[in-house]
Design an enzyme around this catalytic site. Structure first.
Site, PDB file in Angstrom:
ATOM      1  N   GLU A 260       1.871   8.132 -11.353  1.00 41.98           N
ATOM      2  CA  GLU A 260       1.751   9.020 -10.183  1.00 41.98           C
ATOM      3  C   GLU A 260       2.816   8.653  -9.150  1.00 41.98           C
ATOM      4  O   GLU A 260       3.540   9.499  -8.655  1.00 41.98           O
ATOM      5  CB  GLU A 260       0.361   8.880  -9.548  1.00 41.98           C
ATOM      6  CG  GLU A 260       0.202   9.674  -8.257  1.00 41.98           C
ATOM      7  CD  GLU A 260      -1.229   9.652  -7.714  1.00 41.98           C
ATOM      8  OE1 GLU A 260      -1.764   8.558  -7.443  1.00 41.98           O
ATOM      9  OE2 GLU A 260      -1.807  10.724  -7.567  1.00 41.98           O
ATOM     10  N   ARG A 261       2.911   7.370  -8.863  1.00 40.26           N
ATOM     11  CA  ARG A 261       3.876   6.965  -7.844  1.00 40.26           C
ATOM     12  C   ARG A 261       5.298   7.243  -8.333  1.00 40.26           C
ATOM     13  O   ARG A 261       6.154   7.660  -7.574  1.00 40.26           O
ATOM     14  CB  ARG A 261       3.679   5.494  -7.482  1.00 40.26           C
ATOM     15  CG  ARG A 261       4.235   5.228  -6.140  1.00 40.26           C
ATOM     16  CD  ARG A 261       3.342   4.508  -5.156  1.00 40.26           C
ATOM     17  NE  ARG A 261       1.938   4.755  -5.159  1.00 40.26           N
ATOM     18  CZ  ARG A 261       1.046   3.804  -4.920  1.00 40.26           C
ATOM     19  NH1 ARG A 261       1.419   2.581  -4.722  1.00 40.26           N
ATOM     20  NH2 ARG A 261      -0.224   4.100  -4.883  1.00 40.26           N
TER      21      ARG A 261
END
Ligand SMILES: Cc1cc2nc3c(=O)[nH]c(=O)nc-3n(C[C@H](O)[C@H](O)[C@H](O)COP(=O)(O)OP(=O)(O)OC[C@H]3O[C@@H](n4cnc5c(N)ncnc54)[C@H](O)[C@@H]3O)c2cc1C
Length: 421
Positions: A260-261
Site C-alpha cells: 500500500e505504501r
C-alpha cells in the site's frame, strides 16, 4: 536470460499499442482558461458513469493481458511472462504515450491484494484469482479498517469462526474504497480473541457478492462516494481461501500494507508535481500576483518542496526496484506528499479568495474546492500524518517510543524485518 530482447519486446509492444490504441497528442503547453480545470484528488463519478468506465478499463486490461502485456514480470503459471522489471517499466512508459481507459479501478487489487495472494494464498486461490485479476476480470478491495481499528489496525474485531471446511465471518469494515464495484476483498479477521491482538488474526479472500455481504456507500465532503461501509453477517468462506496460517494474519496484513505504501509512492507525488507547478504559476500570473513578493516567495518555496519530495520518493522507489525493502523513506515521502498538498491548497485558497467557495462558472476557480476538500482524506489514507511522524521520530530521529502504545507493531507501521509474528 529473457527469451526476448528488450528491443524485440519494444517492437512487439509498439505493434500492439499502435493496433489497439490512439497515440496521445504531444503534451500541449498549459494555457490558463483552456482545457479541463479539474484538480480533484479523488476520482469521483456517478455510479452509472463509473460502471461504464470500469467496463472500458476491463476491456483494455483483457486485450493487453491476452497479448502478453498484462503481467509482464509475473509467473508464467498465472499468465505472466517472467520478464525482468525493465520490461515492465518499458511497457508502462510506452503505454503512457497512448490514450487508454482509466486503470485506477485496479490500483488496490493489483497494487496490494494480488501481491498478498501471490505471497500467502493456497494454490487453489492463486489459480482462481491471480490470472483473473491481472486480466481485469476480477476487481478487488482491501477490507482492513473498522470503526474501532484504523491506525491501530490490530485492534480489529470482525470475527471469523471455523465451521468444518469453512469459516463464518461476522462484523463491520469501513472506508473500503471501491467496494461498490469489487468482486473480491482481502479481509483480516480475529480468529482467536484470547491471544494478544497481533497474534489472533487471520486473512482471507472473501467473495463480495456472497450472501451476508452488504455494501453501503459513504458520502464524502467532496460530494462523491468512493468508499463504503461493508457489513458481514455470517458470510461463508472456504478454508482454501485463507491467506497464510491461522492466527498469522498480521504477517499477511504487513505484506499488503507495505505494498500500500509503495503504491502511494509509485503514484509519484499524487498528481501534485509537473503540471501542478505550471498551473500554480499561471494562476498567479492570471490574477496579477506575479510581482507580489510574498506570493512569489511562497510559490518558490512550494515548488522547491515538490522537487525535494519527488527525490525522496524516487529513492524509495529505486530501492523497491532493486528488490530492497525501503526503510522510513516511504513514510517521509507520504508525509511530504500530504504536507505539500496542504500547502498547495492553502496557497490556492489565498490567491483565489471567495472564488473557491462561490461557483461563478469562472474557469480554474471553484474547481479548486475539490482539491481543498480532498486533502484531509489524503492525510489519513494509508497511514495518517501523525502516525507517519511517529515512525520518522522513532526510526529516523531515534526519539523515545510513543508512550502508552503497544510496542510490537501497533500501527499501520511497516516494521517489516523486525516483525515478530
Ligand atoms: C481516502 C481514504 C481511503 C481509504 N481506503 C481504505 C480501504 O480501501 N481499505 C481500508 O481498509 N481502509 C481504508 N481507509 C482507512 C484508513 O486506512 C484509515 O482511515 C487510517 O488507517 C486511519 O484510521 P482511522 O480513520 O480509524 O483513524 P484513527 O486511527 O482513529 O485516528 C484518528 C486520529 O488520531 C491520530 N492518531 C491515531 N493514533 C495516533 C498515535 N499513536 N499518535 C498520534 N496520533 C494518532 C490519527 O493521526 C488521526 O488524526 C481509507 C481512508 C481514506 C481517508
Amino acid at each position: 536470460m529473457p527469451d526476448v530482447s528488450l528491443e524485440a519486446f519494444e517492437t512487439e509492444a509498439r505493434g500492439f499499442l499502435d493496433a489497439h490504441a490512439t497515440r496521445r497528442e504531444a503534451e500541449k503547453t498549459f494555457v490558463w482558461g483552456e482545457g479541463s480545470d479539474k484538480v480533484s484528488l479523488f476520482d469521483e463519478k456517478a455510479r452509472e458513469r463509473e460502471r461504464e468506465e470500469l467496463a472500458r478499463a476491463q476491456e483494455w486490461r483483457a486485450a493487453k493481458f491476452d497479448a502478453g502485456f498484462g503481467w509482464i514480470s509475473g509467473p508464467t503459471q498465472f499468465g505472466g511472462r517472467e520478464l525482468p522489471n525493465p520490461y515492465e517499466r518499458l511497457w508502462s512508459s510506452l503505454e503512457s504515450q497512448y490514450e487508454v481507459p482509466n486503470q485506477s479501478f485496479f490500483g488496490i487489487g493489483l497494487g496490494m491484494v494480488a501481491p498478498t495472494i501471490l505471497a500467502h494464498a493456497t494454490d487453489t486461490a492463486k489459480d482462481r484469482y491471480l490470472r483473473a485479476m491481472y486480466r481485469g476480470d476480477i476487481v478487488a478491495c482491501q477490507l482492513f479498517s473498522e470503526p474501532g481499528a484504523g491506525s491501530d489496525l490490530a485492534s480489529l474485531q470482525t470475527k471469523a469462526e471455523r465451521d468444518g471446511e469453512e469459516w463464518l465471518i461476522t462484523g463491520q469494515k469501513v472506508w473500503t474504497s471501491g467496494a461498490q464495484y469489487s468482486d473480491i476483498g482481502e479481509i483480516i479477521c480475529r480468529t482467536d480473541p484470547d491471544q494478544p491482538k497481533h497474534k489472533g488474526l487471520t486473512g482471507f479472500v472473501v467473495d463480495m457478492r456472497a450472501p451476508g455481504v452488504e455494501v453501503r456507500p459513504l458520502r464524502q465532503m467532496t460530494g462523491g462516494a468512493s468508499f463504503n461501509e461493508v457489513f458481514f453477517n455470517e458470510v461463508r468462506v472456504r478454508d482454501d481461501h485463507r491467506l497464510g496460517d491461522v492466527n498469522q494474519g498480521w504477517t499477511v496484513a504487513l505484506t499488503t500494507l507495505m505494498n500500500e505504501r509503495a503504491s502511494i509512492g509509485a503514484g509519484g507525488a499524487g498528481g501534485v508535481t509537473g503540471g501542478m507547478t505550471t498551473r500554480l504559476i499561471e494562476m498567479v500570473r492570471y490574477f496579477g500576483l506575479d510581482e507580489d513578493p510574498i506570493v512569489r516567495d511562497e510559490l518558490a518555496s512550494i515548488v522547491t518542496s515538490l522537487r525535494v519530495a519527488g527525490y525522496t520518493n524516487q529513492r524509495a522507489m529505486d530501492k523497491i526496484k532493486r528488490g530492497q525493502l525501503p526503510g522510513p523513506e516511504l513514510s517521509i515521502a507520504k508525509l511530504s506528499l500530504t504536507m505539500n498538498m496542504r500547502r498547495i491548497s492553502e496557497f490556492a485558497t489565498r490567491v483565489l479568495g471567495p472564488r473557491i467557495v462561490a461557483d461563478s462558472g469562472e474557469w480554474g476557480t471553484y474547481a479548486w474546492g475539490a482539491f481543498f476538500l480532498g486533502v484531509p482524506g489524503m492525510r489519513i489514507a494509508g497511514g495518517s500524518d501523525e502516525v507517519m511522524r511517529n515512525i520518522v521520530g522513532e526510526r529516523v530521529l531515534g526519539l523515545p517510543k510513543d508512550p502508552g502504545i503497544d510496542s510490537v507493531t501497533p500501527f499501520r507501521d511497516l516494521k517489516v524485518g523486525t516483525q515478530k509474528s
